[in-house]
Design a protein around this motif. Structure first.
Motif, PDB file in Angstrom:
ATOM      1  N   GLN A 218       0.798  -1.223   0.000  1.00  0.00           N
ATOM      2  CA  GLN A 218       0.000   0.000   0.000  1.00  0.00           C
ATOM      3  C   GLN A 218       0.834   1.279   0.000  1.00  0.00           C
ATOM      4  N   GLU A 219       2.078   1.207   0.485  1.00  0.00           N
ATOM      5  CA  GLU A 219       2.807   2.451   0.725  1.00  0.00           C
ATOM      6  C   GLU A 219       4.166   2.544   0.050  1.00  0.00           C
ATOM      7  N   LEU A 220       4.542   1.572  -0.758  1.00  0.00           N
ATOM      8  CA  LEU A 220       5.842   1.654  -1.416  1.00  0.00           C
ATOM      9  C   LEU A 220       5.927   2.934  -2.245  1.00  0.00           C
ATOM     10  N   GLY A 221       6.994   3.675  -2.074  1.00  0.00           N
ATOM     11  CA  GLY A 221       7.160   4.937  -2.788  1.00  0.00           C
ATOM     12  C   GLY A 221       7.002   6.144  -1.890  1.00  0.00           C
ATOM     13  N   ARG A 222       6.395   5.951  -0.710  1.00  0.00           N
ATOM     14  CA  ARG A 222       6.304   7.066   0.227  1.00  0.00           C
ATOM     15  C   ARG A 222       7.669   7.280   0.888  1.00  0.00           C
ATOM     16  N   ILE A 223       7.902   8.482   1.340  1.00  0.00           N
ATOM     17  CA  ILE A 223       9.229   8.875   1.807  1.00  0.00           C
ATOM     18  C   ILE A 223       9.518   8.293   3.178  1.00  0.00           C
ATOM     19  N   THR A 224      10.739   7.811   3.350  1.00  0.00           N
ATOM     20  CA  THR A 224      11.203   7.282   4.621  1.00  0.00           C
ATOM     21  C   THR A 224      12.361   8.130   5.147  1.00  0.00           C
ATOM     22  N   LYS A 225      12.725   7.872   6.393  1.00  0.00           N
ATOM     23  CA  LYS A 225      13.865   8.560   6.998  1.00  0.00           C
ATOM     24  C   LYS A 225      15.140   8.289   6.206  1.00  0.00           C
ATOM     25  N   THR A 226      15.304   7.034   5.757  1.00  0.00           N
ATOM     26  CA  THR A 226      16.511   6.661   5.017  1.00  0.00           C
ATOM     27  C   THR A 226      16.599   7.403   3.691  1.00  0.00           C
ATOM     28  N   ILE A 227      15.476   7.525   3.007  1.00  0.00           N
ATOM     29  CA  ILE A 227      15.453   8.293   1.758  1.00  0.00           C
ATOM     30  C   ILE A 227      15.846   9.744   2.031  1.00  0.00           C
ATOM     31  N   ALA A 228      15.262  10.328   3.051  1.00  0.00           N
ATOM     32  CA  ALA A 228      15.539  11.743   3.353  1.00  0.00           C
ATOM     33  C   ALA A 228      16.998  11.945   3.726  1.00  0.00           C
ATOM     34  N   ALA A 287      21.484  -0.020   9.369  1.00  0.00           N
ATOM     35  CA  ALA A 287      20.498  -0.407  10.390  1.00  0.00           C
ATOM     36  C   ALA A 287      19.328  -1.170   9.779  1.00  0.00           C
ATOM     37  N   LEU A 288      19.030  -0.894   8.523  1.00  0.00           N
ATOM     38  CA  LEU A 288      17.947  -1.599   7.835  1.00  0.00           C
ATOM     39  C   LEU A 288      18.418  -2.894   7.180  1.00  0.00           C
ATOM     40  N   GLY A 289      19.731  -3.154   7.226  1.00  0.00           N
ATOM     41  CA  GLY A 289      20.254  -4.365   6.591  1.00  0.00           C
ATOM     42  C   GLY A 289      20.410  -4.260   5.094  1.00  0.00           C
ATOM     43  N   LEU A 290      20.429  -3.047   4.546  1.00  0.00           N
ATOM     44  CA  LEU A 290      20.644  -2.901   3.104  1.00  0.00           C
ATOM     45  C   LEU A 290      22.069  -3.322   2.760  1.00  0.00           C
ATOM     46  N   TRP A 322      11.829  -3.545  -6.677  1.00  0.00           N
ATOM     47  CA  TRP A 322      12.291  -2.714  -5.562  1.00  0.00           C
ATOM     48  C   TRP A 322      12.117  -3.439  -4.229  1.00  0.00           C
ATOM     49  N   GLU A 323      10.959  -4.063  -4.037  1.00  0.00           N
ATOM     50  CA  GLU A 323      10.685  -4.684  -2.752  1.00  0.00           C
ATOM     51  C   GLU A 323      11.549  -5.925  -2.497  1.00  0.00           C
ATOM     52  N   LEU A 324      12.221  -6.437  -3.540  1.00  0.00           N
ATOM     53  CA  LEU A 324      13.106  -7.591  -3.396  1.00  0.00           C
ATOM     54  C   LEU A 324      14.577  -7.208  -3.488  1.00  0.00           C
ATOM     55  N   ASN A 325      14.837  -5.941  -3.766  1.00  0.00           N
ATOM     56  CA  ASN A 325      16.200  -5.497  -4.034  1.00  0.00           C
ATOM     57  C   ASN A 325      16.813  -4.906  -2.771  1.00  0.00           C
ATOM     58  N   SER A 326      17.866  -5.521  -2.280  1.00  0.00           N
ATOM     59  CA  SER A 326      18.502  -5.111  -1.030  1.00  0.00           C
ATOM     60  C   SER A 326      19.317  -3.834  -1.156  1.00  0.00           C
ATOM     61  N   GLU A 327      19.391  -3.263  -2.351  1.00  0.00           N
ATOM     62  CA  GLU A 327      20.279  -2.129  -2.595  1.00  0.00           C
ATOM     63  C   GLU A 327      19.558  -0.825  -2.854  1.00  0.00           C
ATOM     64  N   ILE A 328      18.334  -0.887  -3.346  1.00  0.00           N
ATOM     65  CA  ILE A 328      17.633   0.338  -3.727  1.00  0.00           C
ATOM     66  C   ILE A 328      17.190   1.097  -2.483  1.00  0.00           C
ATOM     67  N   ILE A 329      17.622   2.339  -2.379  1.00  0.00           N
ATOM     68  CA  ILE A 329      17.206   3.226  -1.297  1.00  0.00           C
ATOM     69  C   ILE A 329      15.945   3.971  -1.698  1.00  0.00           C
ATOM     70  N   TRP A 330      15.910   4.437  -2.957  1.00  0.00           N
ATOM     71  CA  TRP A 330      14.757   5.223  -3.401  1.00  0.00           C
ATOM     72  C   TRP A 330      14.548   5.031  -4.892  1.00  0.00           C
ATOM     73  N   ALA A 331      13.295   4.836  -5.244  1.00  0.00           N
ATOM     74  CA  ALA A 331      12.863   4.846  -6.640  1.00  0.00           C
ATOM     75  C   ALA A 331      11.478   5.486  -6.662  1.00  0.00           C
ATOM     76  N   LEU A 332      10.993   5.790  -7.837  1.00  0.00           N
ATOM     77  CA  LEU A 332       9.635   6.299  -7.976  1.00  0.00           C
ATOM     78  C   LEU A 332       8.715   5.166  -8.412  1.00  0.00           C
ATOM     79  N   ASN A 333       7.412   5.338  -8.195  1.00  0.00           N
ATOM     80  CA  ASN A 333       6.483   4.243  -8.464  1.00  0.00           C
ATOM     81  C   ASN A 333       6.310   3.896  -9.937  1.00  0.00           C
ATOM     82  N   PRO A 334       6.251   4.871 -10.850  1.00  0.00           N
ATOM     83  CA  PRO A 334       6.111   4.482 -12.260  1.00  0.00           C
ATOM     84  C   PRO A 334       7.294   3.643 -12.731  1.00  0.00           C
ATOM     85  N   THR A 335       7.019   2.662 -13.559  1.00  0.00           N
ATOM     86  CA  THR A 335       8.079   1.777 -14.038  1.00  0.00           C
ATOM     87  C   THR A 335       8.786   2.380 -15.253  1.00  0.00           C
TER      88      THR A 335
END
Length: 639
Positions: A218-228, A287-290, A322-335
């Protein structure tokens, strides 16, 4: 009456920001602002309206860093439009000197000519912040999070404008109804004021943002502390870099109010701030295990040979979900919507089905030569590599059969290169794992001679004009043939490898080439399948002492970023902040002689264009009309 006051007030702000379509200021799909914030659900809808401009920025043909970096060349001689219309090509043509002050391409100041209306987006953010207390059913935790998300968006929109235009008007709040004419005609703030404001917004947002998204569905793409935190690192590295840190080319530039717009002197302490921000971002990722991603083959694939597994580690770093990728910090929702433009010619069905894979994204020969040898060094700095004779013809040996088609005639420069060369590019004779064929012993391979086609010359809307495709941007599960089945992915904005290299850059600028600098560069190089810096330079380099100086290490890190992050839509910003774009675009855009069918004719470099890039092109021009609407604005230098 309240709505009328807001419309008039927003009109004045729009005038100040020099927007043309000033009547388009009423919040979307709402009758009044009271209605827009009457309850939690309506307020959340308005929050997503604040996000909408960000999501629209996912289209890479409107990304200045993607289209103007010289990484991908798009021809201007096609008989038909293949990007959905001629207007979608304008960003790629800017390296030909087509930019004007009358109708700037990719105009993010006014939201025209493929540009997004960023000042309008900022005003929307201000409206939400002004009205967030109205919904009675909004919990304090939600309220704090939404305020933080909105402040992040407001900061990012200002930062995007700053990277393009330099000093900008800061829209801290929307103007009141009784604003004076002079208040409406805002001035450009200085670079330091602009950076300070952006950082302050991020600092205010970070504490209230979640560390990670708990419900990706429901929320993938919303901003997180790590993104900021990662964006803050990029902001402060940009501030410390040569373009905006004591750039003599902008010395003495003032606004209409006499304010000095650019810092006059280089301030090395700005790198300390950048370093601290990079450190905080990396600790949040830890801390997130990325961690740097490596390909996990599904059960239906055969065991991959080492060379091919290395290539897939790199290709899927970009194309994994994105949800399976341990490296992506930020992407946008459109593919990513241009796999068909990045796909090489592999089958006759693909050629016949033009809609499936036009393949018009062409990588210049200079980019192919930028990649390292398998020793992790530039071709001309590897004392074991025959750089002078790199264009000589040779036959692909059996030992390279998982990268190139064994027995195929090619040039020497296609042999003995680093894994990223084979993961990121497709070219005549290169193997392609995917497109429905995943048997390592029987892979499809590119036969590009004669207008890039395995079936002989075709009309010119089906050609790649250089002979190199950016196949890094193609998911191996996508199939282009008589029918097309695309496996979508989101192109990263920030990923961990890029953050590591940003950290290494800041470390080197502060303290020179320490062991800590090499540690973070080597983390990226290890995943790329090349030796660490010390081993590479001590054993194989013609100039082994290069990595022992700050200047030499700076050059190494810059090149490492260009290779690791190529075609991802961010290197254009790097080349600008480093003040390297002019040098990169000082050489002709070249490719192979693609019409030739014989290898001795095909492998002759030909010039396609002479790029036009001068000092003025580091910053975007402000449209002339905007300067007329607001006479307190000044045009960018040299325009």
């Amino acid at each position: 009456m309240k709505l009328l006051k807001y419309i008039v007030a927003l009109y004045l702000v729009c005038q100040a920001a020099a927007c043309k379509d000033y009547l388009d200021v009423t919040p979307d799909n709402v009758a009044t602002l009271d209605y827009a914030f009457r309850n939690r659900n309506e307020t959340e809808n308005y929050l997503f309206t604040c996000y909408s401009t960000l999501q629209n920025m996912a289209d890479v043909v409107a990304n200045p860093a993607f289209t103007t970096s010289g990484e991908i060349y798009f021809p201007n001689t096609l008989t038909e439009a293949t990007l959905g219309g001629r207007g979608n090509e304008v960003g790629f043509h800017l390296i030909r000197g087509t930019q004007t002050t009358d109708q700037p391409a990719l105009n993010y100041w006014d939201g025209e000519n493929l540009g997004q209306p960023l000042f309008k987006a900022i005003r929307r953010c201000n409206i939400l912040l002004e009205n967030i207390d109205k919904p009675a059913d909004l919990t304090p935790a939600e309220k704090n999070r939404w305020i933080a998300e909105t402040k992040f968006l407001k900061a990012y929109y200002h930062f995007y404008l700053l990277r393009m235009y330099g000093p900008i008007p800061l829209i801290k709040e929307n103007l009141p109804i009784n604003a004076t004419t002079e208040e409406v005609r805002v001035h450009r703030s200085s670079m330091d004021e602009s950076f300070d404001y952006i950082v302050s917004l991020l600092d205010e947002a970070i504490p209230a943002l979640p560390a990670k998204i708990q419900n990706p569905t429901q929320e993938l793409g919303r901003i997180t502390k790590t993104i900021a935190l990662a964006v803050k690192a990029e902001v402060l590295v940009t501030r410390a870099s040569p373009l905006f840190n004591g750039n003599p080319d902008y010395s003495g530039i003032t606004g209409k109010d006499g304010k000095i717009l650019f810092p006059a002197n280089y301030d090395e302490t700005k790198w300390n701030d950048a370093l601290a921000a990079c450190d905080s971002a990396i600790r949040a990722c830890d801390a997130l295990g990325l961690h740097l991603y490596k390909f996990i083959a599904p059960g239906n694939l055969p065991s991959l040979p080492t060379a091919l597994k290395q290539v897939m580690d790199l290709r899927t770093t970009i194309t994994e979900k994105w949800e399976l990728n341990s490296e992506i910090i930020w992407a946008l929702n459109p593919t990513f919507g241009y796999q068909h433009m990045s796909m090489p010619r592999l089958t006759s069905e693909m050629v016949q089905n033009m809609g499936g894979a036009p393949g018009n994204f062409a990588v210049p020969l200079s980019m192919a030569e930028l990649f390292y040898t398998d020793h992790g060094l530039p071709m001309n700095e590897d004392k074991t590599y025959d750089f002078r004779n790199r264009y000589e013809l040779t036959e692909v040996p059996e030992s390279e059969k998982y990268l190139l088609h064994a027995g195929y005639q090619t040039v020497k420069m296609h042999l003995g290169r680093e894994p990223r060369f084979y993961a990121d590019l497709s070219f005549d004779g290169s193997n392609f794992f995917g497109n429905g064929v995943t048997n390592p012993e029987a892979m499809l391979y590119v036969q590009a001679r004669g207008s890039n086609s395995i079936a002989g010359p075709k009309d010119n809307i089906r050609v790649n004009v250089t002979g190199y495709w950016p196949s890094k941007l193609v998911n191996y599960l996508s199939v282009f043939g008589t029918e097309v089945t695309g496996e979508n992915f989101r192109l990263p904005i920030i990923r961990l490898a890029g953050l590591y290299l940003l950290y290494a850059e800041a470390l080197n600028e502060v303290g020179g080439p320490t062991a800590e600098v090499m540690k973070y560069v080597d983390l990226v190089r290890e995943r790329a399948g090349i030796p660490g810096l010390a081993n590479a330079y001590n054993q194989y380099a013609s100039n082994p002492g290069k990595i022992n100086s700050k200047e030499g290490m700076r050059e190494v890190i810059h090149r490492e970023r260009r290779l690791e992050l190529c075609f991802e839509g961010g290197i254009g910003w790097d080349l600008r902040r480093w003040k390297s774009m002019q040098q990169v675009l000082s050489n002709p855009i070249q490719g192979w002689s693609i019409q030739e069918t014989d290898p001795s004719g095909y492998y002759r470099a030909r010039t396609l264009a002479i790029p036009v890039f001068g000092l003025k092109d580091y910053l975007w021009p402000i449209k002339n009309d905007a300067l007329i609407i607001n006479p307190n604005l000044v045009q960018n230098p040299y325009w």
